[in-house]
Design a protein around this motif. Structure first.
Motif, PDB file in Angstrom:
ATOM      1  N   CYS A  29       1.618  11.389  -8.717  1.00 51.79           N
ATOM      2  CA  CYS A  29       1.723   9.925  -8.691  1.00 51.79           C
ATOM      3  C   CYS A  29       0.974   9.300  -7.518  1.00 51.79           C
ATOM      4  N   ILE A  30       1.085   9.904  -6.346  1.00 50.90           N
ATOM      5  CA  ILE A  30       0.479   9.249  -5.185  1.00 50.90           C
ATOM      6  C   ILE A  30      -0.747   9.964  -4.650  1.00 50.90           C
ATOM      7  N   GLY A  31      -0.923  11.195  -5.024  1.00 53.10           N
ATOM      8  CA  GLY A  31      -2.044  11.954  -4.495  1.00 53.10           C
ATOM      9  C   GLY A  31      -3.378  11.387  -4.935  1.00 53.10           C
ATOM     10  N   GLY A  32      -4.381  11.628  -4.103  1.00 49.39           N
ATOM     11  CA  GLY A  32      -5.728  11.232  -4.455  1.00 49.39           C
ATOM     12  C   GLY A  32      -6.305  10.121  -3.617  1.00 49.39           C
ATOM     13  N   PHE A  33      -7.411   9.595  -4.093  1.00 53.32           N
ATOM     14  CA  PHE A  33      -8.193   8.583  -3.375  1.00 53.32           C
ATOM     15  C   PHE A  33      -7.667   7.173  -3.629  1.00 53.32           C
ATOM     16  N   TRP A  34      -7.644   6.352  -2.560  1.00 47.20           N
ATOM     17  CA  TRP A  34      -7.312   4.925  -2.642  1.00 47.20           C
ATOM     18  C   TRP A  34      -8.282   4.159  -1.734  1.00 47.20           C
ATOM     19  N   ARG A  35      -8.764   3.009  -2.202  1.00 49.88           N
ATOM     20  CA  ARG A  35      -9.644   2.135  -1.402  1.00 49.88           C
ATOM     21  C   ARG A  35      -8.919   0.852  -1.067  1.00 49.88           C
ATOM     22  N   GLU A  36      -8.975   0.441   0.201  1.00 50.21           N
ATOM     23  CA  GLU A  36      -8.349  -0.815   0.617  1.00 50.21           C
ATOM     24  C   GLU A  36      -9.148  -1.988   0.063  1.00 50.21           C
ATOM     25  N   VAL A  37      -8.434  -2.919  -0.570  1.00 50.59           N
ATOM     26  CA  VAL A  37      -9.085  -4.074  -1.174  1.00 50.59           C
ATOM     27  C   VAL A  37      -8.640  -5.377  -0.522  1.00 50.59           C
ATOM     28  N   GLY A  38      -7.386  -5.450  -0.051  1.00 50.69           N
ATOM     29  CA  GLY A  38      -6.910  -6.691   0.530  1.00 50.69           C
ATOM     30  C   GLY A  38      -5.868  -6.467   1.612  1.00 50.69           C
ATOM     31  N   VAL A  39      -5.772  -7.453   2.507  1.00 58.45           N
ATOM     32  CA  VAL A  39      -4.841  -7.418   3.637  1.00 58.45           C
ATOM     33  C   VAL A  39      -4.253  -8.808   3.802  1.00 58.45           C
ATOM     34  N   ALA A  40      -2.943  -8.879   4.055  1.00 61.04           N
ATOM     35  CA  ALA A  40      -2.302 -10.169   4.325  1.00 61.04           C
ATOM     36  C   ALA A  40      -1.286  -9.991   5.438  1.00 61.04           C
ATOM     37  N   SER A  41      -1.238 -10.970   6.365  1.00 64.96           N
ATOM     38  CA  SER A  41      -0.288 -10.909   7.465  1.00 64.96           C
ATOM     39  C   SER A  41      -0.080 -12.293   8.058  1.00 64.96           C
ATOM     40  N   TYR A  42       1.094 -12.480   8.651  1.00 64.19           N
ATOM     41  CA  TYR A  42       1.357 -13.711   9.393  1.00 64.19           C
ATOM     42  C   TYR A  42       0.719 -13.641  10.777  1.00 64.19           C
ATOM     43  N   GLN A  43       0.474 -12.436  11.292  1.00 63.03           N
ATOM     44  CA  GLN A  43      -0.068 -12.260  12.631  1.00 63.03           C
ATOM     45  C   GLN A  43      -1.576 -12.041  12.583  1.00 63.03           C
ATOM     46  N   SER A  44      -2.331 -12.930  13.199  1.00 65.00           N
ATOM     47  CA  SER A  44      -3.788 -12.836  13.153  1.00 65.00           C
ATOM     48  C   SER A  44      -4.308 -11.599  13.875  1.00 65.00           C
ATOM     49  N   LEU A  45      -3.593 -11.088  14.881  1.00 66.88           N
ATOM     50  CA  LEU A  45      -4.048  -9.892  15.584  1.00 66.88           C
ATOM     51  C   LEU A  45      -4.171  -8.707  14.639  1.00 66.88           C
ATOM     52  N   VAL A  46      -3.282  -8.615  13.665  1.00 63.88           N
ATOM     53  CA  VAL A  46      -3.323  -7.518  12.708  1.00 63.88           C
ATOM     54  C   VAL A  46      -4.589  -7.590  11.864  1.00 63.88           C
ATOM     55  N   LEU A  47      -5.001  -8.791  11.510  1.00 63.05           N
ATOM     56  CA  LEU A  47      -6.182  -8.958  10.672  1.00 63.05           C
ATOM     57  C   LEU A  47      -7.489  -8.746  11.429  1.00 63.05           C
TER      58      LEU A  47
END
Length: 173
Positions: A29-47
């Motif tokens: 179920c979880i094994g394998g390749f994943w590509r990051e497509v989006g990020v959301a946060s209330y804290q701008s430092l994280v972004l």
């Protein structure tokens, strides 16, 4: 960009799955390749972290999740391997550096949405991450689910396709 943003620790992001009816996570179920497509946060430092995750390769063995992470660090690709442990059977994992990952939604085949929490300088930071299995496709259903989950989030960043994720996937084929 302030010096504080540059000092923010790297967030190693991990994807997983919503637990199966039995409560157990399985490798297929979880094994394998994943590509990051989006990020959301209330804290701008994280972004604005200087190291940006582009891709992951996951391997589950018992309650341990091994993650091979491809970062873009100021235009250079870096690969890191990190091991975390399952906290419980609800898709939560703990990693070094006071980081916790909770899988919020996935269809197992096309997309995964997770919440990453970390402590830094006595403050709690949270970020929602959206991943797909494909280098090209953003998975329409997953993208709409991500937008629904992040509708009230103050800040949002759509990740750009990157060569580091492509290099990670090629290396593992």
């Amino acid at each position: 960009m302030s010096g504080a943003a540059e000092a923010l620790p790297t967030v190693t992001l991990v994807t997983g799955t919503v637990p199966l009816a039995s409560g157990a996570l399985t490798t297929h179920c979880i094994g394998g390749f994943w590509r990051e497509v989006g990020v959301a946060s209330y804290q701008s430092l994280v972004l604005m972290a200087p190291k940006r995750v582009e891709g992951l390769f996951l391997t589950l063995s018992g309650s341990n999740l091994t993650v091979k992470v491809a970062y873009n660090s100021s235009g250079s690709c870096e690969i890191e391997r990190i091991v975390g442990s399952e906290i419980d059977t609800t898709g939560k994992f703990a990693f070094p550096g006071h980081r916790e990952i909770h899988v919020l939604d996935t269809d197992y085949e096309g997309y995964a949405i997770l919440r990453v929490s970390l402590m830094w300088r006595g403050r709690s930071f949270h970020v929602l991450k959206y991943f797909t299995r494909s280098l090209e496709d953003e998975d329409r259903l997953g993208f709409w689910r991500f937008r629904e989950l992040t509708a009230d989030t103050g800040l949002y960043l759509a990740a750009r396709p990157g060569r580091c994720a492509e290099l990670l996937k090629e290396e593992l084929i």
